[in-house]
Each structure stands twice: as C-alpha cells, then as structure tokens.
Design a protein around this motif. Structure first.
Motif, PDB file in Angstrom:
ATOM      1  N   ASP B 175       0.811  -1.225  -0.060  1.00  0.00           N
ATOM      2  CA  ASP B 175      -0.036  -0.181  -0.047  1.00  0.00           C
ATOM      3  C   ASP B 175       0.881   1.169   0.071  1.00  0.00           C
ATOM      4  N   LYS B 201      -4.249   2.087   7.302  1.00  0.00           N
ATOM      5  CA  LYS B 201      -6.082   2.342   6.979  1.00  0.00           C
ATOM      6  C   LYS B 201      -5.967   3.536   6.056  1.00  0.00           C
ATOM      7  N   ASP B 202      -5.065   4.544   6.448  1.00  0.00           N
ATOM      8  CA  ASP B 202      -5.226   5.771   5.521  1.00  0.00           C
ATOM      9  C   ASP B 202      -4.992   5.643   4.168  1.00  0.00           C
ATOM     10  N   ARG B 203      -3.915   4.581   3.917  1.00  0.00           N
ATOM     11  CA  ARG B 203      -3.289   4.115   2.495  1.00  0.00           C
ATOM     12  C   ARG B 203      -4.221   3.316   1.861  1.00  0.00           C
ATOM     13  N   THR B 204      -4.943   2.341   2.667  1.00  0.00           N
ATOM     14  CA  THR B 204      -5.906   1.425   1.860  1.00  0.00           C
ATOM     15  C   THR B 204      -7.024   2.268   1.744  1.00  0.00           C
ATOM     16  N   ASP B 205      -7.539   3.172   2.610  1.00  0.00           N
ATOM     17  CA  ASP B 205      -8.643   4.080   2.015  1.00  0.00           C
ATOM     18  C   ASP B 205      -8.518   4.807   0.877  1.00  0.00           C
ATOM     19  N   ARG B 208      -9.005   2.213  -1.816  1.00  0.00           N
ATOM     20  CA  ARG B 208     -10.198   2.282  -2.173  1.00  0.00           C
ATOM     21  C   ARG B 208     -10.765   3.433  -2.901  1.00  0.00           C
ATOM     22  N   ALA B 209     -10.496   4.427  -2.759  1.00  0.00           N
ATOM     23  CA  ALA B 209     -10.726   5.499  -3.473  1.00  0.00           C
ATOM     24  C   ALA B 209     -10.235   5.485  -5.085  1.00  0.00           C
ATOM     25  N   THR B 217      -5.940  -6.980   5.271  1.00  0.00           N
ATOM     26  CA  THR B 217      -4.844  -6.528   6.190  1.00  0.00           C
ATOM     27  C   THR B 217      -3.912  -7.463   6.677  1.00  0.00           C
TER      28      THR B 217
END
Lengths: 345, 345
Positions: B175, B201-205, B208-209, B217
């Motif tokens: 990620d 999470k900030d990266r995988t969010d 997703r975008a 994870t």
C-alpha cells in the motif's frame, strides 16, 4: 500384464502385475500400442533412492478396450492419444486450456494410476483426457502422433508461452527431443531466426531439419557471446529453455534480450534461482512456462501431423519392445539414443 | 545551488554545490520546480555505508533554462516532466518503449549526472528524455503530473506487464504510493476486482478511492487464504507486487492463480528466489516486470491527469521545501508520510 517399474537410480525392471480394471464410470481401459521414454524419466533414473517400485511412463497411444458407464467421447476399438496429464475437461482450468492444473486431474504413474510403459492403462476421466486419432494401430504415423502425448506439445508450449510469432529471433537451449520440437514449433509459429544451442551433431542436424537457422555448440560465456552476436548484439527476444538444469537457466539469462522472455519447459531441477535486478528485473525479462497442457494442443497440432506437413516423430531414433525397456533407459542415459520408442508386440 | 546528498544510512544533507552547466549539445539545463522522495530512496536510507556523498532524487518537473545546440523538442521556458531514466528516444529499445534499457541512457544521480532533489539538473539527451507539460509552473496539477516521473508510470507498468484487462481479478501487494497507483492503473485498464493487500488504513482508504474493491490487512498464510477466498478460491490471475522485499514475493506466489502472472515493480532487495516446480513452474506462473519505462507512458497517461479524470498526486500527503528534505526522508521512514512532495520556493 507386464509393466515397467523403477526400483531406484539406474534400476528399471519389467514386472508382471494384475491387469488394470475399470474402477470408476468415467474410466477407460486402454491397451497400449506404443509408448516411449521421456527425458524427464532420466531424472529419477539418476537420483531415485532404492526402495519402493514406481510405475513409469506418461506418453502412450493405445486402443480402448472397455469404458465405464459415463464415458461418451471414446468407445471400444478407438485408437486414442493420451496426454501426459489426465484431466476432466470441464473445470475452469481445463476450459482455459490449462489441463495440467485440472481441479480433478493428475499425472500417470502416481496415486494408484499406472504408467504408460505397460501393456495396458486405466485412464481416469477418459472423456476429458483421451483424443481419438483417425488412423489404425498399424499406421506409420504412430510415432509422430505419439509426440502429441508430451514432447511435441511441450516444445509447442515453450514457443506459445514465449508468444513466438512471425519475424522473431528465438534461441532454443537444449538439443533433446523437447528442444528440437521447440525448434519445429517456433518455425511453425513463424520465427525468422532460430538459434539452437546444443553439442550433439546428429541432434542439431535434426534441429536444422526442423527449422533451426543457426547452431551454437559452445557453452557458458562463449556460447552466450555467440548467440548474442548472431542475434544482432543484444540477445534473443524469445528464449526457450528445454533442459531444466541450472546451467541452462543461467544460459537463458545470458542470451535473452532486454524486454524479452525466457520460457521454460524443462522441469526445473532446482527451486531457487536468480530473479533480481542483475538477472531478470533490471532488463524487464519475463520468466514463463511450466508443464505443458499437452491435451490443449493435440487437436490443434494433429492435422499437420496427419498431413505429413511436420514429422515430429523423427526424434525417435531407436525402437524397442516393452521387455527391452531397461535397455532403452540405459541407451538414453548414455546418450546413444535421443528418444526411445517402445512398440508392443 | 543547493542539492540533497546522502552520506550514509539515515544521513541526508542539503549541500551547496556548483551550478550544473550544459556539457553536451544534447543537454538541457532544467530549474527544478517540484520533486519528491521515492520509496526506493528509503533502501539506501536504511543500508548505505557511510563515506562518499550520493546525490538523490529521480522525479522532477522543472523549467528549461538553457538547451544545447542539438536540442529541438524543448526550449527555454518550457515546463517539462523528467522520467526517472534519461534516454535517447531513438535506439531500438526506446523505439520499442523500453527506455530503461536505452543503449545510451542512464539514471539520475549516477555517473556524474545530478539528482532531482536539487535546485537544478543537467538533463542529458533532452530530446529523448523530457516531455513538455501544457501548464504553468503554478498549476495545481503539478503534484499529479509529477507522478508521471515515476510512481504512476511504475504502477501502470505493473498492470501493463500483467496484461490487466476488462473483467480481471487483480491482487496488489503493497500500500505504498506505487501499489496505490497500481490499483488506479488496474482500474483504468478495466479490472473487475482489485484486492489491495496493505495494513495502513489511511493508505488503503486511498486505495479504495483509486478503485480497490477489497482490502486484505492480514499477512502471511492468513492473508494468502483471504485473497484466495475473495478471488473465487484459486487466487488472483494478475498479481502486482509493489514492494520488492522477499515476503512480498512469497505473498505473490501464495495468492497467484494457476496460469497467472506476477508482475513486479518494487525493485527486488534479493537476487535469488523460488522459481521451481513448487513455486512458479508447476502451475505455469509467469513472472514479469522490471523498472518502468516511465517515459513511454507519459504522453499516454497525461490527458487523464490534465482533465482531472485521475488524481494520482493524492499519494502526496506532505509538502516541504528543499531545505526540509532530510525531515522528509525521516517522515517517510517513520511512515508518518506516504510520499513527500518537495516544492522549490
């Protein structure tokens, strides 16, 4: 029936064992007409620990003697070609033409299935596995058709995985039967230049007959320099590796052009190999290949065999009976024979 | 001028050095407007022996200040994007779109050529290397355009080499900025399912975008099982490996489907790896990838950046000045920043 078994390195014997019988409704019982010894059979011939006996052989053409109740595509009396893996023909991998990864398939001479170097074989999943050949069991085409079980399909797979096409510069590493049929396949697919790396003149001569434009007998750095020189200075865009030993892998890295492909079909006799910046990554080299889904290629390659347009069976340079199988192994091991055909009497 | 130099692991400094000057008639002198720190810059940041100073940076956008007498495609005042390798644009490899293997090219910050983390850079082979961007140096699009120097092109290369297309099931390992832009690229190329493996999470969010349909994870066997389950039980046909460490390679082997492709763009921090029957060969897995010919993709990817259809510059989550570059390395090393943008004052 009689069948070949390996008891350890260098120890092949013909034993008498119970005749195979239909066990599943999807089985067929096939009387073997002709089979052969594979270069890959020499790997256990060199290294198998003594102890239990292993059935041998994975290439055969035979006549269907009996079929289970659910078999519908072949019937008693049909002459059939068996690819070196059996497969259901219906799973997602079979439908994609990757029958060696069939979800329900397997390989001859393992898991209770016999080998092809025998008088008869129980064929599981017969509908998915066997392909009918439109000739009689006395046809002179049988040696050529037998190569569709493995070596021709394997050589073809090497070329297909490398995406060989018109105008390509191809290097083939190895002058065994698979290497020679990789040459033939590359020629069929339109390669412009085919450099065969091999040291046995009788074999490389056959390679030239199959379409090799150049032969490089040198090995190591000298051979690499020769191939690079022949292919314009930067190497061959498509490299077909038909050996499986580490020096052949290193040779492939040496001769492949930046951005090119190494397609392996010789079963690797190593697990780890160089793949980092200095070998594959830095020059964007692709490494591909694997066990050929021979089943996927039989119908495609058979017409040219039947018409005589190609004669892949020229790789057979010795014919023996089943009882002579141990001698056949020894002859291939001593490189007195390129590939040994076994005819049932 | 000021420029960043690495003196050893963890030791980045801004030094004052002589301004670069035109040396060859094919050179251009570029004043750097914006540059950034690459995940690959962290490899020497972890392991470089102390001793000599190495210039740093290989991604930049700048304004042409001066050109040599033979430069014809860019002129003084042009805003230009520099890919992470310089290349002549005319050799056989450049013509094929493999500029990282240019016969006369090279990489920034090596062989007497400066790095991009500097006030100015002498660009060799300017005609083959630089691409003019049709915006001003105050454009808000600059961070997005800067990703064309490397990370976006590298993510795109991963997807292209894996031949990602409509309907594909893709797994992306990593990620980091390249992994996230591999997600975006796979989406652009029509992938139906994109499973992103990452733990931040900030990266995988952001993943997703960019188009990830699933995020896994877990690592190791647990992560492998999860990806295989998500992709229908047999794994992902296309695996984009954007890390470069051995665990990521092993993860790729674990999640790839039989007959599938592992495409690596994270520079491997290993030389040997498993490639034998149990890893690649038995299931006909293809291993591909390498340093992205970012130059080949700039014109292709730029229109969607200019139109705002994609916003690859969202991977930049911190902006600093050139003097703050040492802090930028530290922030990326501590994973406080995903990717650090450097704006010249």
């Amino acid at each position: 029936m009689r069948a070949a078994f390996m008891y350890g390195a260098g120890d092949v014997r013909i034993d008498t064992v119970p005749d195979p019988v239909i066990q599943q409704p999807t089985d067929a019982l096939v009387r073997v007409v002709t089979t052969c010894i594979c270069g890959s059979d020499l790997h256990p011939y060199h290294s198998m620990p003594a102890g239990e006996a292993s059935p041998m052989g994975h290439e055969f053409i035979g006549v269907v003697e009996e079929t289970g109740g659910e078999v519908s595509t072949v019937k008693r009396g049909d002459l059939v070609i068996a690819p070196f893996a059996w497969s259901d023909g219906t799973c997602e991998f079979c439908r994609e033409g990757l029958q060696t990864s069939c979800l329900h398939g397997g390989f001859w001479a393992t898991g209770g299935i016999g080998g092809g170097q025998a008088e008869a074989v129980r064929v599981p999943l017969a509908d998915g596995t066997l392909v009918k050949a439109p000739v009689g069991e006395d046809s002179e085409l049988l040696p050529h058709l037998l190569t569709l079980s493995d070596v021709y399909g394997t050589g073809y797979h090497a070329a297909k995985r490398a995406n060989v096409g018109p105008g390509d510069k191809v290097a083939v590493i190895g002058d065994g039967a698979v290497g020679l049929l990789a040459v033939l396949s590359a020629r069929q697919l339109g390669a412009e230049q085919i450099v065969l790396m091999g040291r046995h003149k009788d074999r490389t001569d056959l390679g030239r007959a199959f379409g090799a434009t150049d032969v490089v007998t040198e090995r190591g750095q000298e051979g690499i320099a020769k191939v690079r020189e022949l292919t314009g200075g930067h190497g061959a865009a498509k490299v077909l590796e038909a050996v499986g030993h580490m020096p052949a892998y290193e040779q492939a890295i040496g001769v492949v052009r930046a951005g090119g492909v190494i397609s392996r079909v010789g079963a690797p006799q190593y697990e780890d190999a160089p793949v980092g910046f200095a070998s594959l990554f830095g020059a964007n080299i692709t490494l591909t290949g694997g066990p050929a889904p021979a089943r996927a290629y039989i119908e495609k390659l058979m017409p040219d065999v039947l018409s005589g347009a190609v004669q892949p069976g020229r790789v057979f340079d010795r014919t023996i009976s089943l009882d002579q199988t141990p001698d056949g192994y020894a002859a291939m091991d001593r490189r007195e024979a390129l590939k040994v055909l076994i005819r049932q009497s």
